[in-house]
Design a protein around this motif. Structure first.
Motif, PDB file in Angstrom:
ATOM      1  N   THR A  13       0.846  -1.204   0.000  1.00  0.00           N
ATOM      2  CA  THR A  13       0.000   0.000   0.000  1.00  0.00           C
ATOM      3  C   THR A  13       0.881   1.253   0.000  1.00  0.00           C
ATOM      4  N   MET A  14       2.066   1.167   0.645  1.00  0.00           N
ATOM      5  CA  MET A  14       2.999   2.311   0.645  1.00  0.00           C
ATOM      6  C   MET A  14       3.446   2.617  -0.786  1.00  0.00           C
ATOM      7  N   LYS A  15       3.827   1.561  -1.497  1.00  0.00           N
ATOM      8  CA  LYS A  15       4.304   1.764  -2.881  1.00  0.00           C
ATOM      9  C   LYS A  15       3.177   2.354  -3.726  1.00  0.00           C
ATOM     10  N   GLU A  16       1.969   1.825  -3.565  1.00  0.00           N
ATOM     11  CA  GLU A  16       0.844   2.316  -4.363  1.00  0.00           C
ATOM     12  C   GLU A  16       0.552   3.780  -4.013  1.00  0.00           C
ATOM     13  N   TYR A  17       0.639   4.107  -2.711  1.00  0.00           N
ATOM     14  CA  TYR A  17       0.417   5.493  -2.288  1.00  0.00           C
ATOM     15  C   TYR A  17       1.398   6.416  -3.033  1.00  0.00           C
ATOM     16  N   ILE A  31      -6.455   7.287   0.975  1.00  0.00           N
ATOM     17  CA  ILE A  31      -6.487   6.137   1.878  1.00  0.00           C
ATOM     18  C   ILE A  31      -6.409   4.906   0.977  1.00  0.00           C
ATOM     19  N   ILE A  32      -5.317   4.175   1.099  1.00  0.00           N
ATOM     20  CA  ILE A  32      -5.084   3.032   0.211  1.00  0.00           C
ATOM     21  C   ILE A  32      -5.129   1.764   1.056  1.00  0.00           C
ATOM     22  N   ALA A  34      -5.272  -2.577   0.940  1.00  0.00           N
ATOM     23  CA  ALA A  34      -5.173  -3.803   0.130  1.00  0.00           C
ATOM     24  C   ALA A  34      -5.692  -4.952   0.972  1.00  0.00           C
ATOM     25  N   LYS A  35      -6.419  -5.857   0.339  1.00  0.00           N
ATOM     26  CA  LYS A  35      -6.892  -7.026   1.088  1.00  0.00           C
ATOM     27  C   LYS A  35      -5.744  -8.013   1.312  1.00  0.00           C
ATOM     28  N   LYS A  36      -4.730  -7.907   0.448  1.00  0.00           N
ATOM     29  CA  LYS A  36      -3.552  -8.762   0.583  1.00  0.00           C
ATOM     30  C   LYS A  36      -2.365  -8.006  -0.009  1.00  0.00           C
ATOM     31  N   GLN A  37      -1.187  -8.104   0.634  1.00  0.00           N
ATOM     32  CA  GLN A  37       0.013  -7.470   0.070  1.00  0.00           C
ATOM     33  C   GLN A  37       1.072  -8.540  -0.175  1.00  0.00           C
ATOM     34  N   LYS A  38       1.776  -8.383  -1.297  1.00  0.00           N
ATOM     35  CA  LYS A  38       2.842  -9.352  -1.567  1.00  0.00           C
ATOM     36  C   LYS A  38       4.146  -8.929  -0.904  1.00  0.00           C
ATOM     37  N   GLU A  39       4.330  -7.610  -0.797  1.00  0.00           N
ATOM     38  CA  GLU A  39       5.597  -7.082  -0.244  1.00  0.00           C
ATOM     39  C   GLU A  39       5.306  -5.977   0.754  1.00  0.00           C
ATOM     40  N   GLY A  40       4.454  -6.271   1.762  1.00  0.00           N
ATOM     41  CA  GLY A  40       4.139  -5.261   2.774  1.00  0.00           C
ATOM     42  C   GLY A  40       5.414  -4.726   3.412  1.00  0.00           C
ATOM     43  N   LYS A  41       5.424  -3.435   3.736  1.00  0.00           N
ATOM     44  CA  LYS A  41       6.665  -2.798   4.199  1.00  0.00           C
ATOM     45  C   LYS A  41       6.691  -2.624   5.710  1.00  0.00           C
ATOM     46  N   GLY A  42       7.782  -3.102   6.332  1.00  0.00           N
ATOM     47  CA  GLY A  42       8.073  -2.752   7.723  1.00  0.00           C
ATOM     48  C   GLY A  42       9.115  -1.647   7.700  1.00  0.00           C
ATOM     49  N   ARG A  43       9.764  -1.389   8.840  1.00  0.00           N
ATOM     50  CA  ARG A  43      10.814  -0.369   8.832  1.00  0.00           C
ATOM     51  C   ARG A  43      12.030  -0.935   8.108  1.00  0.00           C
ATOM     52  N   GLU A  44      12.845  -0.028   7.608  1.00  0.00           N
ATOM     53  CA  GLU A  44      14.092  -0.378   6.908  1.00  0.00           C
ATOM     54  C   GLU A  44      13.859  -1.504   5.895  1.00  0.00           C
ATOM     55  N   ASP A  45      12.735  -1.420   5.218  1.00  0.00           N
ATOM     56  CA  ASP A  45      12.406  -2.367   4.149  1.00  0.00           C
ATOM     57  C   ASP A  45      12.217  -3.802   4.613  1.00  0.00           C
ATOM     58  N   ARG A  46      11.976  -3.994   5.914  1.00  0.00           N
ATOM     59  CA  ARG A  46      11.681  -5.352   6.369  1.00  0.00           C
ATOM     60  C   ARG A  46      10.309  -5.760   5.844  1.00  0.00           C
TER      61      ARG A  46
END
Ligand code: ATP
Length: 238
Positions: A13-17, A31-32, A34-46
Protein backbone atom coordinates in the motif's frame (compact mmCIF):
# COMPACT_ATOMS: atom_id res chain seq x y z
CA UNK A 1 -10.93 16.03 -0.87
CA UNK A 2 -10.47 12.45 0.25
CA UNK A 3 -10.26 9.31 -1.87
CA UNK A 4 -10.37 5.80 -0.51
CA UNK A 5 -9.19 2.96 -2.73
CA UNK A 6 -9.43 -0.72 -1.87
CA UNK A 7 -7.48 -3.28 -3.88
CA UNK A 8 -7.73 -7.07 -3.81
CA UNK A 9 -3.96 -7.40 -4.13
CA UNK A 10 -1.04 -4.97 -4.10
CA UNK A 11 2.71 -5.23 -3.83
CA UNK A 12 2.45 -2.74 -0.96
CA UNK A 13 0.00 0.00 0.00
CA UNK A 14 3.00 2.31 0.64
CA UNK A 15 4.30 1.76 -2.88
CA UNK A 16 0.84 2.32 -4.36
CA UNK A 17 0.42 5.49 -2.29
CA UNK A 18 3.67 6.89 -3.69
CA UNK A 19 2.83 5.88 -7.26
CA UNK A 20 -0.55 7.62 -7.01
CA UNK A 21 0.68 10.80 -5.34
CA UNK A 22 3.54 11.15 -7.82
CA UNK A 23 1.10 11.08 -10.71
CA UNK A 24 -1.56 13.18 -8.90
CA UNK A 25 0.28 15.77 -6.80
CA UNK A 26 -1.66 18.16 -4.54
CA UNK A 27 -3.12 18.27 -1.08
CA UNK A 28 -5.57 15.47 -1.58
CA UNK A 29 -6.07 12.89 1.15
CA UNK A 30 -5.53 9.29 0.05
CA UNK A 31 -6.49 6.14 1.88
CA UNK A 32 -5.08 3.03 0.21
CA UNK A 33 -6.15 -0.37 1.45
CA UNK A 34 -5.17 -3.80 0.13
CA UNK A 35 -6.89 -7.03 1.09
CA UNK A 36 -3.55 -8.76 0.58
CA UNK A 37 0.01 -7.47 0.07
CA UNK A 38 2.84 -9.35 -1.57
CA UNK A 39 5.60 -7.08 -0.24
CA UNK A 40 4.14 -5.26 2.77
CA UNK A 41 6.67 -2.80 4.20
CA UNK A 42 8.07 -2.75 7.72
CA UNK A 43 10.81 -0.37 8.83
CA UNK A 44 14.09 -0.38 6.91
CA UNK A 45 12.41 -2.37 4.15
CA UNK A 46 11.68 -5.35 6.37
CA UNK A 47 8.87 -7.55 5.11
CA UNK A 48 5.43 -7.16 6.69
CA UNK A 49 3.46 -10.40 6.21
CA UNK A 50 0.05 -9.42 4.88
CA UNK A 51 -2.20 -12.37 4.11
CA UNK A 52 -5.88 -12.02 3.32
CA UNK A 53 -8.04 -11.08 6.31
CA UNK A 54 -5.78 -8.42 7.84
CA UNK A 55 -6.07 -4.65 7.69
CA UNK A 56 -3.27 -3.33 5.46
CA UNK A 57 -3.39 0.36 4.96
CA UNK A 58 -1.54 3.55 3.94
CA UNK A 59 -3.01 7.01 4.41
CA UNK A 60 -1.83 10.57 4.89
CA UNK A 61 -2.34 13.23 7.52
CA UNK A 62 -1.58 16.86 6.75
CA UNK A 63 0.01 18.78 9.59
CA UNK A 64 2.19 21.83 9.52
CA UNK A 65 4.67 20.99 12.25
CA UNK A 66 7.09 18.11 12.44
CA UNK A 67 6.67 16.11 15.62
CA UNK A 68 9.48 13.69 16.58
CA UNK A 69 6.99 11.57 18.54
CA UNK A 70 4.45 11.30 15.69
CA UNK A 71 4.75 7.46 15.34
CA UNK A 72 4.03 7.20 19.07
CA UNK A 73 0.99 9.43 18.65
CA UNK A 74 -0.34 6.98 16.03
CA UNK A 75 0.48 4.05 18.35
CA UNK A 76 -1.44 5.82 21.13
CA UNK A 77 -4.47 6.30 18.85
CA UNK A 78 -4.46 2.70 17.67
CA UNK A 79 -3.91 1.25 21.14
CA UNK A 80 -6.57 3.38 22.83
CA UNK A 81 -9.11 2.60 20.10
CA UNK A 82 -8.50 -1.17 20.26
CA UNK A 83 -8.80 -1.12 24.06
CA UNK A 84 -12.02 0.90 23.83
CA UNK A 85 -13.57 -1.30 21.12
CA UNK A 86 -12.56 -4.74 22.30
CA UNK A 87 -11.78 -4.27 26.02
CA UNK A 88 -8.39 -5.85 25.42
CA UNK A 89 -6.40 -6.02 28.60
CA UNK A 90 -2.64 -6.33 28.49
CA UNK A 91 -2.30 -4.78 25.06
CA UNK A 92 1.05 -2.96 25.05
CA UNK A 93 2.93 -0.47 22.91
CA UNK A 94 6.46 -1.42 21.97
CA UNK A 95 8.68 1.54 21.23
CA UNK A 96 8.68 2.91 18.64
CA UNK A 97 6.00 1.41 16.43
CA UNK A 98 4.37 -1.87 17.44
CA UNK A 99 1.20 -2.97 19.19
CA UNK A 100 1.92 -6.08 21.25
CA UNK A 101 -0.20 -8.75 22.85
CA UNK A 102 2.01 -10.45 25.43
CA UNK A 103 5.20 -11.18 23.46
CA UNK A 104 3.51 -11.22 20.08
CA UNK A 105 3.05 -8.44 17.57
CA UNK A 106 -0.57 -7.62 16.73
CA UNK A 107 0.09 -4.54 14.63
CA UNK A 108 2.82 -2.37 13.23
CA UNK A 109 3.07 1.29 12.23
CA UNK A 110 5.34 2.95 9.73
CA UNK A 111 5.49 6.75 9.45
CA UNK A 112 7.18 8.87 6.81
CA UNK A 113 7.36 12.65 7.08
CA UNK A 114 7.17 14.73 3.92
CA UNK A 115 8.43 18.17 4.91
CA UNK A 116 7.79 19.86 1.57
CA UNK A 117 4.15 18.82 1.50
CA UNK A 118 3.70 19.14 5.27
CA UNK A 119 2.23 15.70 5.64
CA UNK A 120 2.81 12.34 7.25
CA UNK A 121 2.33 9.13 5.31
CA UNK A 122 1.27 6.35 7.63
CA UNK A 123 1.45 2.65 6.93
CA UNK A 124 -0.50 0.47 9.28
CA UNK A 125 -0.79 -3.30 9.50
CA UNK A 126 -3.16 -5.02 11.88
CA UNK A 127 -3.61 -8.79 12.09
CA UNK A 128 -7.40 -8.80 12.31
CA UNK A 129 -9.21 -11.76 10.72
CA UNK A 130 -6.32 -14.12 10.18
CA UNK A 131 -5.75 -17.61 11.52
CA UNK A 132 -2.47 -17.84 13.43
CA UNK A 133 -1.31 -20.86 11.41
CA UNK A 134 -1.37 -18.72 8.24
CA UNK A 135 1.86 -17.05 9.39
CA UNK A 136 5.29 -18.68 9.27
CA UNK A 137 5.95 -20.59 12.52
CA UNK A 138 8.94 -18.39 13.33
CA UNK A 139 6.84 -15.20 13.32
CA UNK A 140 5.66 -14.00 16.73
CA UNK A 141 2.33 -12.69 15.52
CA UNK A 142 -0.87 -12.19 17.51
CA UNK A 143 -4.23 -12.07 15.74
CA UNK A 144 -7.30 -10.15 16.82
CA UNK A 145 -9.64 -12.98 15.79
CA UNK A 146 -8.15 -15.27 18.45
CA UNK A 147 -8.09 -12.52 21.08
CA UNK A 148 -11.72 -11.47 20.76
CA UNK A 149 -13.25 -14.66 19.32
CA UNK A 150 -15.13 -13.06 16.41
CA UNK A 151 -14.26 -11.44 13.08
CA UNK A 152 -14.14 -7.69 12.82
CA UNK A 153 -15.06 -5.45 9.88
CA UNK A 154 -11.82 -4.10 8.40
CA UNK A 155 -13.80 -1.48 6.49
CA UNK A 156 -15.45 -0.17 9.65
CA UNK A 157 -12.24 -0.36 11.69
CA UNK A 158 -10.38 1.66 9.05
CA UNK A 159 -12.95 4.49 9.33
CA UNK A 160 -12.76 4.40 13.12
CA UNK A 161 -8.95 4.51 13.14
CA UNK A 162 -8.79 7.54 10.85
CA UNK A 163 -11.50 9.44 12.68
CA UNK A 164 -9.88 8.62 16.06
CA UNK A 165 -6.56 10.03 14.77
CA UNK A 166 -8.27 13.18 13.43
CA UNK A 167 -10.18 13.65 16.68
CA UNK A 168 -6.95 13.49 18.69
CA UNK A 169 -4.64 15.37 16.33
CA UNK A 170 -4.60 18.43 18.65
CA UNK A 171 -2.59 16.32 21.14
CA UNK A 172 0.47 16.72 18.92
CA UNK A 173 0.94 20.16 20.48
CA UNK A 174 0.76 18.59 23.94
CA UNK A 175 2.66 15.30 23.57
CA UNK A 176 3.01 14.65 27.30
CA UNK A 177 -0.64 13.46 27.28
CA UNK A 178 -0.01 10.58 24.90
CA UNK A 179 3.54 9.96 26.17
CA UNK A 180 2.18 9.52 29.73
CA UNK A 181 -0.42 7.10 28.36
CA UNK A 182 2.25 5.12 26.47
CA UNK A 183 4.45 4.94 29.56
CA UNK A 184 1.51 3.27 31.34
CA UNK A 185 1.16 0.69 28.55
CA UNK A 186 4.80 0.40 27.55
CA UNK A 187 6.00 -3.04 26.48
CA UNK A 188 9.10 -4.22 28.36
CA UNK A 189 9.06 -1.46 31.00
CA UNK A 190 11.89 -1.95 33.51
CA UNK A 191 13.34 -4.82 31.51
CA UNK A 192 16.84 -4.85 30.12
CA UNK A 193 17.04 -4.29 26.39
CA UNK A 194 19.61 -3.95 23.67
CA UNK A 195 19.21 -1.10 21.25
CA UNK A 196 20.78 -1.52 17.83
CA UNK A 197 21.70 1.74 16.22
CA UNK A 198 23.53 1.00 13.02
CA UNK A 199 26.54 -1.05 14.15
CA UNK A 200 26.37 0.21 17.74
CA UNK A 201 24.70 -1.75 20.56
CA UNK A 202 23.53 -0.06 23.77
CA UNK A 203 22.32 -2.12 26.73
CA UNK A 204 20.21 -0.76 29.57
CA UNK A 205 17.00 -0.97 31.54
CA UNK A 206 14.00 0.43 29.69
CA UNK A 207 12.89 3.17 32.08
CA UNK A 208 10.34 4.80 29.79
CA UNK A 209 9.78 7.30 27.04
CA UNK A 210 10.71 10.98 27.24
CA UNK A 211 8.44 13.76 26.00
CA UNK A 212 10.38 14.01 22.73
CA UNK A 213 9.59 10.36 21.96
CA UNK A 214 13.06 8.93 22.68
CA UNK A 215 13.30 5.83 24.84
CA UNK A 216 15.51 5.98 27.93
CA UNK A 217 17.84 3.10 28.73
CA UNK A 218 19.67 3.15 32.08
CA UNK A 219 22.87 1.13 32.33
CA UNK A 220 24.09 -0.69 35.48
CA UNK A 221 26.06 2.42 36.55
CA UNK A 222 22.91 4.54 36.41
CA UNK A 223 23.83 6.43 33.22
CA UNK A 224 20.84 7.19 31.04
CA UNK A 225 21.06 6.97 27.24
CA UNK A 226 18.39 8.49 25.02
CA UNK A 227 17.64 6.28 22.03
CA UNK A 228 15.92 7.96 19.12
CA UNK A 229 16.22 5.40 16.35
CA UNK A 230 16.75 1.70 15.72
CA UNK A 231 15.11 -1.34 17.29
CA UNK A 232 14.92 -2.69 20.84
CA UNK A 233 15.55 -6.33 21.67
CA UNK A 234 14.63 -7.39 25.16
CA UNK A 235 17.00 -9.61 27.11
CA UNK A 236 15.70 -12.63 29.05
CA UNK A 237 15.34 -11.91 32.78
CA UNK A 238 18.10 -13.54 34.87
P1 ATP B 1 11.28 -5.97 15.57
O1 ATP B 1 10.30 -6.87 14.84
O2 ATP B 1 12.61 -6.61 15.75
O3 ATP B 1 10.70 -5.39 16.82
P2 ATP B 1 10.64 -3.66 14.15
O4 ATP B 1 9.51 -3.50 15.11
O5 ATP B 1 11.43 -2.47 13.86
O6 ATP B 1 11.61 -4.79 14.63
P3 ATP B 1 9.15 -3.61 11.81
O7 ATP B 1 9.98 -3.13 10.71
O8 ATP B 1 8.21 -2.68 12.45
O9 ATP B 1 10.08 -4.31 12.85
O10 ATP B 1 8.28 -4.83 11.30
C1 ATP B 1 8.85 -5.89 10.55
C2 ATP B 1 9.04 -7.11 11.40
O11 ATP B 1 7.79 -7.49 12.02
C3 ATP B 1 9.44 -8.31 10.58
O12 ATP B 1 10.84 -8.39 10.51
C4 ATP B 1 8.81 -9.49 11.31
O13 ATP B 1 9.65 -9.93 12.34
C5 ATP B 1 7.60 -8.90 11.96
N1 ATP B 1 6.34 -9.09 11.18
C6 ATP B 1 6.16 -9.04 9.84
N2 ATP B 1 4.88 -9.19 9.50
C7 ATP B 1 4.19 -9.35 10.66
C8 ATP B 1 2.82 -9.54 10.98
N3 ATP B 1 1.87 -9.57 10.06
N4 ATP B 1 2.51 -9.66 12.29
C9 ATP B 1 3.44 -9.61 13.25
N5 ATP B 1 4.74 -9.43 13.02
C10 ATP B 1 5.12 -9.29 11.74
Amino acid sequence: MKTKLTYQLLDSTMKEYHRITQSCPGTHQWIIRAKKQKEGKGREDRLWHSPEGGLWLTFDIYCQDFSPSFPLFIAYCLHSLLVELYSLENLKIKWPNDIMWQDKKLGGILCEHNEREQKYVIGLGLNTNIRENTFPKTLNAAVLLSLIGFPTSNKYLLELIISHINKNIHLLSNPNIYIDYINLWLYGKNQFAQAYIGNKVIIGKNIGIAENGTILLMDKEGNIQEINSGSLHFLPET
